[in-house]
Design a protein around this motif. Structure first.
Motif, PDB file in Angstrom:
ATOM      1  N   ASP A  55       0.822  -1.213   0.000  1.00  0.00           N
ATOM      2  CA  ASP A  55       0.000   0.000   0.000  1.00  0.00           C
ATOM      3  C   ASP A  55       0.858   1.265   0.000  1.00  0.00           C
ATOM      4  OD1 ASP A  55      -2.238  -1.568   0.000  1.00  0.00           O
ATOM      5  OD2 ASP A  55      -2.610  -1.426   2.162  1.00  0.00           O
ATOM      6  N   ALA A  56       1.968   1.222   0.724  1.00  0.00           N
ATOM      7  CA  ALA A  56       2.828   2.408   0.781  1.00  0.00           C
ATOM      8  C   ALA A  56       3.407   2.716  -0.592  1.00  0.00           C
ATOM      9  CB  ALA A  56       3.953   2.193   1.793  1.00  0.00           C
ATOM     10  N   TYR A  57       3.750   1.692  -1.353  1.00  0.00           N
ATOM     11  CA  TYR A  57       4.288   1.912  -2.698  1.00  0.00           C
ATOM     12  C   TYR A  57       3.208   2.436  -3.639  1.00  0.00           C
ATOM     13  CZ  TYR A  57       8.660  -0.367  -1.445  1.00  0.00           C
ATOM     14  OH  TYR A  57       9.875  -0.666  -0.868  1.00  0.00           O
ATOM     15  N   ARG A  58       1.970   1.954  -3.461  1.00  0.00           N
ATOM     16  CA  ARG A  58       0.877   2.485  -4.284  1.00  0.00           C
ATOM     17  C   ARG A  58       0.699   3.979  -4.026  1.00  0.00           C
ATOM     18  NH1 ARG A  58      -2.125  -2.339  -2.584  1.00  0.00           N
ATOM     19  NH2 ARG A  58      -2.083  -3.898  -4.260  1.00  0.00           N
ATOM     20  N   LEU A  61       3.644   5.989  -5.495  1.00  0.00           N
ATOM     21  CA  LEU A  61       3.601   6.081  -6.953  1.00  0.00           C
ATOM     22  C   LEU A  61       2.355   6.792  -7.458  1.00  0.00           C
ATOM     23  CD1 LEU A  61       4.892   2.510  -7.864  1.00  0.00           C
ATOM     24  CD2 LEU A  61       6.137   4.677  -8.041  1.00  0.00           C
ATOM     25  N   ASP A  62       1.628   7.422  -6.552  1.00  0.00           N
ATOM     26  CA  ASP A  62       0.445   8.173  -6.954  1.00  0.00           C
ATOM     27  C   ASP A  62       0.862   9.322  -7.881  1.00  0.00           C
ATOM     28  OD1 ASP A  62      -1.626  10.513  -6.496  1.00  0.00           O
ATOM     29  OD2 ASP A  62      -2.623   8.661  -5.865  1.00  0.00           O
ATOM     30  N   PRO A  63       0.096   9.585  -8.927  1.00  0.00           N
ATOM     31  CA  PRO A  63       0.456  10.669  -9.855  1.00  0.00           C
ATOM     32  C   PRO A  63       0.628  12.022  -9.174  1.00  0.00           C
ATOM     33  CG  PRO A  63      -1.257   9.286 -10.813  1.00  0.00           C
ATOM     34  CD  PRO A  63      -1.083   8.825  -9.401  1.00  0.00           C
ATOM     35  N   ALA A  64       0.050  12.193  -7.984  1.00  0.00           N
ATOM     36  CA  ALA A  64       0.194  13.478  -7.296  1.00  0.00           C
ATOM     37  C   ALA A  64       1.642  13.757  -6.916  1.00  0.00           C
ATOM     38  CB  ALA A  64      -0.697  13.496  -6.051  1.00  0.00           C
ATOM     39  N   PHE A  65       2.440  12.701  -6.749  1.00  0.00           N
ATOM     40  CA  PHE A  65       3.838  12.878  -6.369  1.00  0.00           C
ATOM     41  C   PHE A  65       4.761  13.024  -7.573  1.00  0.00           C
ATOM     42  CE2 PHE A  65       2.211  10.651  -2.536  1.00  0.00           C
ATOM     43  CZ  PHE A  65       2.573  11.594  -1.582  1.00  0.00           C
ATOM     44  N   SER A 257       9.420   5.288   4.075  1.00  0.00           N
ATOM     45  CA  SER A 257      10.372   4.235   3.700  1.00  0.00           C
ATOM     46  C   SER A 257      10.197   3.851   2.242  1.00  0.00           C
ATOM     47  CB  SER A 257      10.173   3.012   4.600  1.00  0.00           C
ATOM     48  OG  SER A 257      10.393   3.332   5.957  1.00  0.00           O
ATOM     49  N   ALA A 258       8.936   3.732   1.792  1.00  0.00           N
ATOM     50  CA  ALA A 258       8.689   3.386   0.388  1.00  0.00           C
ATOM     51  C   ALA A 258       9.244   4.461  -0.537  1.00  0.00           C
ATOM     52  CB  ALA A 258       7.190   3.205   0.154  1.00  0.00           C
ATOM     53  N   MET A 259       9.068   5.727  -0.185  1.00  0.00           N
ATOM     54  CA  MET A 259       9.622   6.807  -1.005  1.00  0.00           C
ATOM     55  C   MET A 259      11.142   6.760  -1.006  1.00  0.00           C
ATOM     56  SD  MET A 259       7.184  10.055  -0.091  1.00  0.00           S
ATOM     57  CE  MET A 259       5.534  10.181  -0.774  1.00  0.00           C
ATOM     58  N   ALA A 260      11.727   6.458   0.151  1.00  0.00           N
ATOM     59  CA  ALA A 260      13.190   6.363   0.228  1.00  0.00           C
ATOM     60  C   ALA A 260      13.709   5.228  -0.650  1.00  0.00           C
ATOM     61  CB  ALA A 260      13.626   6.167   1.669  1.00  0.00           C
TER      62      ALA A 260
END
Length: 282
Positions: A55-58, A61-65, A257-260
């Protein structure tokens, strides 16, 4: 004669301390970050092993980011290019013309490292403010800006360039010092001009320094979050700033963590591509 130990045993003994150090302070923390990235915000860090979820990766990877992700890459690329443009003439001059003053010039490049990076960025914040020295000087020639130059893309790139410029200068200096300058004179004797000599002789000759300096600047610039926070605003948010917000104010360690991890994967991909390109150049 005393029997020498096998080479593999000697190599193992020499590499073991470094391997333990890297495993304890690099691999283990990185493994924890990867583990946290598969947890959920509700399970907490203590129970981040099971159940695992993406879920954190979803969310990451949201287009908002995507605009933030692209802005981060743009800042890192602009910083690397600007450091190269500013650092190469300095490195070339130091290696070829500084003579006995080489040590003094290199010391001047390294002097900022003797103070805190945070203090230096705060100094730039004061300089770029509306009442700062930069804005007041530019106002005298009609180039001033209401509110100063803070909270702009240029301020962030300027701060990053100032902070990471020595990482570009030092590898370039080593490459320029090892470069055989007689090749330049031979190129001139063969009828090549300055531009042709630079493109065909100088640039390939110092390519290892260019590649090393670019990597040393690109990687930390992509992950920096202090400079965008102090010199930028909402429109200058970077991926590193968002990660910092998740770990501190947002209290969302899995997302941070997922973003990192995603940023680390991106950096690794860039390193691999640049490495292959560097091999082609060399």
């Amino acid at each position: 004669m005393a029997r020498r130990p096998p080479r593999w045993l000697v190599a193992t003994g020499l590499l073991t301390p470094t391997g333990l150090w890297l495993g304890l302070f690099l691999v283990a923390p990185l493994a924890l970050v990867v583990q946290f990235s598969f947890a959920t915000r509700d399970t907490g860090i203590a129970r981040a092993v099971l159940p695992w979820t993406v879920d954190a990766y979803r969310t990451a990877l949201d287009p908002a980011f995507l605009p933030i992700f692209g802005r981060t890459l743009a800042y890192a690329a602009a910083t690397t290019l600007l450091c190269l443009v500013l650092g190469f003439p300095l490195a070339w001059f130091t290696a070829r013309h500084a003579g006995r003053f080489r040590t003094a010039v290199l010391a001047a490049v390294l002097v900022p490292f003797w103070s805190s990076y945070l203090a230096r960025i705060y100094a730039w914040k004061a300089l770029l403010d509306g009442d700062g020295l930069v804005n007041r000087v530019l106002e005298q020639v009609g180039l001033g800006r209401d509110g100063g130059f803070l909270l702009t893309h240029g301020a962030v790139v300027l701060g990053l360039t100032y902070g990471f410029l020595p990482f570009m200068v030092l590898p370039l200096y080593v490459a320029c010092e090892r470069f055989d300058h007689r090749q330049v004179e031979a190129s001139y004797d063969l009828g090549h001009g300055r531009v042709s000599t630079f493109a065909r002789i100088v640039l390939p000759g110092v390519a290892p320094g260019v590649l090393a300096g670019s990597l040393l600047v690109l990687v930390p610039a992509a992950g920096d979050f202090v400079t965008p926070k102090l010199l930028g605003g909402v429109d200058q948010t970077t991926f590193g700033s968002v990660i910092d917000d998740q770990f501190r104010g947002g209290n969302n360690w899995p997302l941070g963590s997922a973003m990192a991890v995603l940023l680390l994967v991106l950096v690794v991909v860039v390193l691999v591509l640049r490495g292959k390109r560097g091999e082609d150049v060399l």
